[in-house]
Scaffold this motif. Structure first.
Motif, PDB file in Angstrom:
ATOM      1  N   SER A  23       0.844  -1.174   0.000  1.00 29.98           N
ATOM      2  CA  SER A  23       0.000   0.000   0.000  1.00 29.98           C
ATOM      3  C   SER A  23       0.887   1.234   0.000  1.00 29.98           C
ATOM      4  CB  SER A  23      -0.894  -0.006   1.232  1.00 29.98           C
ATOM      5  OG  SER A  23      -1.710   1.132   1.248  1.00 29.98           O
ATOM      6  N   VAL A  24       0.455   2.273  -0.716  1.00 31.14           N
ATOM      7  CA  VAL A  24       1.184   3.532  -0.788  1.00 31.14           C
ATOM      8  C   VAL A  24       0.225   4.642  -0.396  1.00 31.14           C
ATOM      9  CG1 VAL A  24       2.388   5.134  -2.319  1.00 31.14           C
ATOM     10  CG2 VAL A  24       2.668   2.688  -2.636  1.00 31.14           C
ATOM     11  N   ALA A  28       0.319  13.566   3.142  1.00 34.59           N
ATOM     12  CA  ALA A  28      -0.729  14.090   4.026  1.00 34.59           C
ATOM     13  C   ALA A  28      -1.511  12.971   4.702  1.00 34.59           C
ATOM     14  CB  ALA A  28      -1.685  14.976   3.230  1.00 34.59           C
ATOM     15  N   LYS A  29      -1.289  11.737   4.292  1.00 37.98           N
ATOM     16  CA  LYS A  29      -1.945  10.549   4.849  1.00 37.98           C
ATOM     17  C   LYS A  29      -3.467  10.597   4.747  1.00 37.98           C
ATOM     18  CE  LYS A  29       1.901   8.684   6.402  1.00 37.98           C
ATOM     19  NZ  LYS A  29       2.597   7.773   5.577  1.00 37.98           N
ATOM     20  N   CYS A  50      -5.503   9.242  -6.259  1.00 33.80           N
ATOM     21  CA  CYS A  50      -5.024   9.973  -5.098  1.00 33.80           C
ATOM     22  C   CYS A  50      -4.248  11.216  -5.483  1.00 33.80           C
ATOM     23  CB  CYS A  50      -4.116   9.079  -4.253  1.00 33.80           C
ATOM     24  SG  CYS A  50      -4.978   7.854  -3.300  1.00 33.80           S
ATOM     25  N   GLY A  51      -4.087  11.466  -6.728  1.00 35.86           N
ATOM     26  CA  GLY A  51      -3.250  12.570  -7.155  1.00 35.86           C
ATOM     27  C   GLY A  51      -1.786  12.178  -6.992  1.00 35.86           C
ATOM     28  N   PRO A  52      -0.888  13.136  -7.037  1.00 31.58           N
ATOM     29  CA  PRO A  52       0.533  12.797  -6.868  1.00 31.58           C
ATOM     30  C   PRO A  52       0.809  12.281  -5.451  1.00 31.58           C
ATOM     31  CG  PRO A  52       0.251  15.077  -7.586  1.00 31.58           C
ATOM     32  CD  PRO A  52      -1.100  14.520  -7.326  1.00 31.58           C
ATOM     33  N   VAL A  53       1.479  11.178  -5.356  1.00 33.62           N
ATOM     34  CA  VAL A  53       1.760  10.563  -4.052  1.00 33.62           C
ATOM     35  C   VAL A  53       2.859  11.317  -3.334  1.00 33.62           C
ATOM     36  CG1 VAL A  53       2.478   8.444  -2.916  1.00 33.62           C
ATOM     37  CG2 VAL A  53       0.989   8.334  -4.873  1.00 33.62           C
ATOM     38  N   ASP A  54       3.765  11.952  -4.063  1.00 33.52           N
ATOM     39  CA  ASP A  54       4.901  12.610  -3.433  1.00 33.52           C
ATOM     40  C   ASP A  54       4.549  13.952  -2.800  1.00 33.52           C
ATOM     41  OD1 ASP A  54       4.421  13.707  -5.895  1.00 33.52           O
ATOM     42  OD2 ASP A  54       6.512  13.953  -6.444  1.00 33.52           O
ATOM     43  N   LYS A  55       3.330  14.440  -2.953  1.00 28.30           N
ATOM     44  CA  LYS A  55       2.941  15.703  -2.315  1.00 28.30           C
ATOM     45  C   LYS A  55       2.401  15.463  -0.924  1.00 28.30           C
ATOM     46  CE  LYS A  55       1.942  18.633  -6.192  1.00 28.30           C
ATOM     47  NZ  LYS A  55       0.946  19.443  -6.844  1.00 28.30           N
TER      48      LYS A  55
END
Length: 55
Positions: A23-24, A28-29, A50-55
């Protein structure tokens, strides 16, 4: 003998897939998605759920 081969094959497939899942979530969790083999080929990642995960 055929049943043993089938059982061994199914057990190997289940063991392989259970070792490659995860799971990724974003920083902001507040959103996460599950993947089966690799995070880059997750359906949720492809459609941008989820949009970009790195934000």
């Amino acid at each position: 003998m055929s049943k043993i081969i089938k059982l061994t094959t199914v057990a190997a497939i289940v063991a392989f897939l259970s070792g490659c899942t995860g799971s990724v979530s974003n920083k902001a969790k507040n959103c996460d998605y599950d993947y089966l083999l690799h995070p880059a080929i997750s359906i949720s990642k492809v459609i941008g759920g989820c949009g970009p995960v790195d934000k």
